[in-house]
Design a protein around this motif. Structure first.
Motif, short mmCIF file in Angstrom:
data_model
loop_
_atom_site.label_atom_id
_atom_site.label_comp_id
_atom_site.label_asym_id
_atom_site.label_seq_id
_atom_site.Cartn_x
_atom_site.Cartn_y
_atom_site.Cartn_z
N SER A 120 0.84 -1.19 0.00
CA SER A 120 0.00 0.00 0.00
C SER A 120 0.88 1.25 0.00
CB SER A 120 -0.91 0.01 1.23
OG SER A 120 -0.14 0.08 2.42
N TYR A 121 0.24 2.39 -0.17
CA TYR A 121 0.96 3.65 -0.03
C TYR A 121 0.08 4.66 0.68
CZ TYR A 121 -1.43 5.23 -4.37
OH TYR A 121 -2.35 5.57 -5.33
N ASP A 122 0.71 5.54 1.44
CA ASP A 122 0.00 6.61 2.14
C ASP A 122 0.07 7.85 1.26
OD1 ASP A 122 -0.36 4.87 4.22
OD2 ASP A 122 1.20 5.73 5.48
N ALA A 123 -1.09 8.44 0.98
CA ALA A 123 -1.14 9.58 0.07
C ALA A 123 -1.98 10.71 0.66
CB ALA A 123 -1.72 9.15 -1.27
N ASN A 124 -1.63 11.92 0.28
CA ASN A 124 -2.37 13.12 0.67
C ASN A 124 -2.70 13.92 -0.57
OD1 ASN A 124 -2.23 12.84 3.60
ND2 ASN A 124 -0.05 13.19 3.32
N SER A 125 -3.92 14.44 -0.62
CA SER A 125 -4.31 15.29 -1.73
C SER A 125 -3.77 16.70 -1.51
CB SER A 125 -5.84 15.32 -1.87
OG SER A 125 -6.40 15.95 -0.73
N ALA A 126 -3.90 17.54 -2.51
CA ALA A 126 -3.44 18.92 -2.40
C ALA A 126 -4.23 19.70 -1.34
CB ALA A 126 -3.54 19.61 -3.75
N ASN A 127 -5.46 19.25 -1.04
CA ASN A 127 -6.26 19.94 -0.03
C ASN A 127 -6.07 19.35 1.37
OD1 ASN A 127 -7.74 17.59 -0.04
ND2 ASN A 127 -9.59 18.49 -0.91
N GLY A 128 -5.11 18.44 1.53
CA GLY A 128 -4.79 17.91 2.85
C GLY A 128 -5.47 16.62 3.24
N GLN A 129 -6.41 16.14 2.44
CA GLN A 129 -7.07 14.88 2.75
C GLN A 129 -6.07 13.74 2.52
OE1 GLN A 129 -10.22 14.47 3.93
NE2 GLN A 129 -10.39 16.69 3.99
#
Length: 142
Positions: A120-129
């Protein structure tokens, strides 16, 4: 009574929509092995001395993926590898033309072949989600 039922149904629908908001804007990437190399130096007598073993990998943005961050790649059995900032890629772009992150991990000894698996990978969107994205099957980097 019908208005009450309609309001309850609308509340459930809106609550269900909230479950999808956290996924909106999360980058989609392709994780792949990029090879390995044995790093060595020569001593003053010309003898080769192995310094490290390096496993290389890539994180490629998929077409249509937004800007974001892949903070880490999660290994099967625990541990992680570093990720990086993911640039957006237009939906009509050929996959090979999308932005790429090059990463590597260094070992003092040779890891067993097939022992570096990403689940898996941990990801964040540009809006912080943010969230953890689980892969359909583990990716073998080495």
């Amino acid at each position: 009574m019908k208005k009450l039922i309609a309001l309850v149904v609308a509340a459930f629908v809106l609550a269900g929509c909230g479950n999808f908001i956290t996924d909106f804007g999360i980058p989609s990437v392709l994780i792949a092995p990029a090879g390995s190399e044995d790093r060595s130096i020569r001593d003053q007598n010309g003898n080769v001395i192995r310094v490290a073993f390096v496993v290389k990998y890539t994180i490629r943005t998929l077409p249509g993926s937004p800007l974001g961050v892949v903070s880490q790649l999660n290994r099967v059995g625990g541990g992680s590898l570093p990720g990086g900032e993911v640039l957006s890629c237009a939906p009509n772009t050929a996959p090979d033309n999308c932005p790429i992150i090059n990463g590597e991990i260094t070992f003092n000894t040779f890891p067993a072949p097939g022992s570096i698996l990403i689940e898996s990978y941990d990801a964040n969107s540009a809006n912080g989600q943010g969230r953890t994205v689980f892969l359909p099957r583990p990716i073998t980097l080495y």
